[in-house]
Design a protein around this motif. Structure first.
Motif, PDB file in Angstrom:
ATOM      1  N   PHE A 199     -10.188 -19.608  -7.105  1.00  0.00           N
ATOM      2  CA  PHE A 199      -9.851 -20.285  -5.859  1.00  0.00           C
ATOM      3  C   PHE A 199     -11.100 -20.675  -5.078  1.00  0.00           C
ATOM      4  O   PHE A 199     -11.141 -21.726  -4.446  1.00  0.00           O
ATOM      5  N   GLU A 200     -12.137 -19.837  -5.129  1.00  0.00           N
ATOM      6  CA  GLU A 200     -13.366 -20.158  -4.400  1.00  0.00           C
ATOM      7  C   GLU A 200     -14.126 -21.311  -5.044  1.00  0.00           C
ATOM      8  O   GLU A 200     -14.896 -21.975  -4.368  1.00  0.00           O
ATOM      9  N   HIS A 201     -13.917 -21.554  -6.331  1.00  0.00           N
ATOM     10  CA  HIS A 201     -14.565 -22.683  -7.000  1.00  0.00           C
ATOM     11  C   HIS A 201     -13.801 -23.981  -6.787  1.00  0.00           C
ATOM     12  O   HIS A 201     -14.170 -25.009  -7.329  1.00  0.00           O
TER      13      HIS A 201
ATOM     14  N   VAL B 255     -10.782 -17.967   0.245  1.00  0.00           N
ATOM     15  CA  VAL B 255      -9.967 -16.777   0.006  1.00  0.00           C
ATOM     16  C   VAL B 255     -10.261 -15.737   1.085  1.00  0.00           C
ATOM     17  O   VAL B 255     -11.408 -15.324   1.270  1.00  0.00           O
ATOM     18  N   ALA B 256      -9.219 -15.318   1.782  1.00  0.00           N
ATOM     19  CA  ALA B 256      -9.359 -14.259   2.776  1.00  0.00           C
ATOM     20  C   ALA B 256      -9.212 -12.891   2.114  1.00  0.00           C
ATOM     21  O   ALA B 256      -9.912 -11.944   2.458  1.00  0.00           O
ATOM     22  N   ASP B 257      -8.281 -12.780   1.129  1.00  0.00           N
ATOM     23  CA  ASP B 257      -8.051 -11.497   0.477  1.00  0.00           C
ATOM     24  C   ASP B 257      -7.253 -11.699  -0.808  1.00  0.00           C
ATOM     25  O   ASP B 257      -6.429 -12.616  -0.889  1.00  0.00           O
ATOM     26  N   VAL B 258      -7.514 -10.852  -1.780  1.00  0.00           N
ATOM     27  CA  VAL B 258      -6.712 -10.759  -2.995  1.00  0.00           C
ATOM     28  C   VAL B 258      -6.395  -9.283  -3.168  1.00  0.00           C
ATOM     29  O   VAL B 258      -7.293  -8.441  -3.155  1.00  0.00           O
TER      30      VAL B 258
ATOM     31  N   GLU C 270      -4.388 -14.404  -0.192  1.00  0.00           N
ATOM     32  CA  GLU C 270      -4.369 -15.008   1.145  1.00  0.00           C
ATOM     33  C   GLU C 270      -5.470 -16.055   1.230  1.00  0.00           C
ATOM     34  O   GLU C 270      -6.627 -15.758   0.952  1.00  0.00           O
ATOM     35  N   LEU C 271      -5.088 -17.261   1.607  1.00  0.00           N
ATOM     36  CA  LEU C 271      -6.030 -18.360   1.767  1.00  0.00           C
ATOM     37  C   LEU C 271      -6.091 -18.755   3.237  1.00  0.00           C
ATOM     38  O   LEU C 271      -5.074 -18.760   3.928  1.00  0.00           O
TER      39      LEU C 271
ATOM     40  N   ARG D  14      -0.683 -23.516  -7.873  1.00  0.00           N
ATOM     41  CA  ARG D  14      -0.228 -23.068  -9.198  1.00  0.00           C
ATOM     42  C   ARG D  14      -1.177 -23.532 -10.295  1.00  0.00           C
ATOM     43  O   ARG D  14      -1.404 -22.828 -11.269  1.00  0.00           O
ATOM     44  N   GLU D  15      -1.736 -24.719 -10.144  1.00  0.00           N
ATOM     45  CA  GLU D  15      -2.701 -25.210 -11.124  1.00  0.00           C
ATOM     46  C   GLU D  15      -3.938 -24.327 -11.161  1.00  0.00           C
ATOM     47  O   GLU D  15      -4.447 -24.017 -12.239  1.00  0.00           O
ATOM     48  N   VAL D  16      -4.425 -23.934 -10.002  1.00  0.00           N
ATOM     49  CA  VAL D  16      -5.583 -23.035  -9.954  1.00  0.00           C
ATOM     50  C   VAL D  16      -5.217 -21.696 -10.575  1.00  0.00           C
ATOM     51  O   VAL D  16      -5.972 -21.140 -11.376  1.00  0.00           O
ATOM     52  N   LEU D  17      -4.049 -21.191 -10.241  1.00  0.00           N
ATOM     53  CA  LEU D  17      -3.593 -19.910 -10.786  1.00  0.00           C
ATOM     54  C   LEU D  17      -3.485 -19.979 -12.307  1.00  0.00           C
ATOM     55  O   LEU D  17      -3.834 -19.024 -13.011  1.00  0.00           O
ATOM     56  N   ASP D  18      -3.052 -21.115 -12.829  1.00  0.00           N
ATOM     57  CA  ASP D  18      -2.899 -21.288 -14.276  1.00  0.00           C
ATOM     58  C   ASP D  18      -4.235 -21.231 -15.005  1.00  0.00           C
ATOM     59  O   ASP D  18      -4.276 -20.944 -16.197  1.00  0.00           O
ATOM     60  N   THR D  19      -5.341 -21.479 -14.320  1.00  0.00           N
ATOM     61  CA  THR D  19      -6.651 -21.381 -14.968  1.00  0.00           C
ATOM     62  C   THR D  19      -7.054 -19.925 -15.190  1.00  0.00           C
ATOM     63  O   THR D  19      -7.934 -19.645 -15.992  1.00  0.00           O
ATOM     64  N   VAL D  20      -6.400 -19.007 -14.478  1.00  0.00           N
ATOM     65  CA  VAL D  20      -6.748 -17.589 -14.554  1.00  0.00           C
ATOM     66  C   VAL D  20      -5.760 -16.805 -15.401  1.00  0.00           C
ATOM     67  O   VAL D  20      -6.144 -15.955 -16.201  1.00  0.00           O
ATOM     68  N   ILE D  21      -4.488 -17.077 -15.219  1.00  0.00           N
ATOM     69  CA  ILE D  21      -3.442 -16.313 -15.889  1.00  0.00           C
ATOM     70  C   ILE D  21      -2.392 -17.286 -16.415  1.00  0.00           C
ATOM     71  O   ILE D  21      -2.043 -18.247 -15.723  1.00  0.00           O
ATOM     72  N   ASP D  22      -1.921 -17.036 -17.618  1.00  0.00           N
ATOM     73  CA  ASP D  22      -0.887 -17.892 -18.219  1.00  0.00           C
ATOM     74  C   ASP D  22       0.367 -17.820 -17.346  1.00  0.00           C
ATOM     75  O   ASP D  22       0.857 -16.734 -17.038  1.00  0.00           O
TER      76      ASP D  22
END
Length: 80
Positions: A12-14, A19-22, A32-33, A44-52
């Protein structure tokens, strides 16, 4: 913080998000953003880069307001 939390924060930072907190608790992940106007599909697209996304159960994107902290976007999901 776990590797997943670190990876999520980094992804998310890239992007254009601050990001306030994970946090993780009993299989639930909360991100939290500081941006109040983040679009759910883009998150969701950003999340998909990290986890399927097949491993993500019940993704939810909401906004919340906390006294003195303004409006934030919050992404939550359970990891399968």
């Amino acid at each position: 913080m776990s590797d997943l939390s670190d990876d999520i924060r980094s992804a998310f930072e890239h992007t254009k998000y601050t990001v306030a907190d994970v946090s993780q608790n009993r299989g639930q992940v909360r991100i939290e953003l500081l941006e109040a106007d983040a679009e759910a599909d883009a998150l969701r697209e950003v999340l998909d880069t990290v986890i399927d996304l097949d491993d993500v159960f019940g993704p939810n994107v909401t906004t919340e307001s906390t006294d003195g902290q303004g409006v934030r976007t919050v992404v939550t999901f359970r990891q399968r």
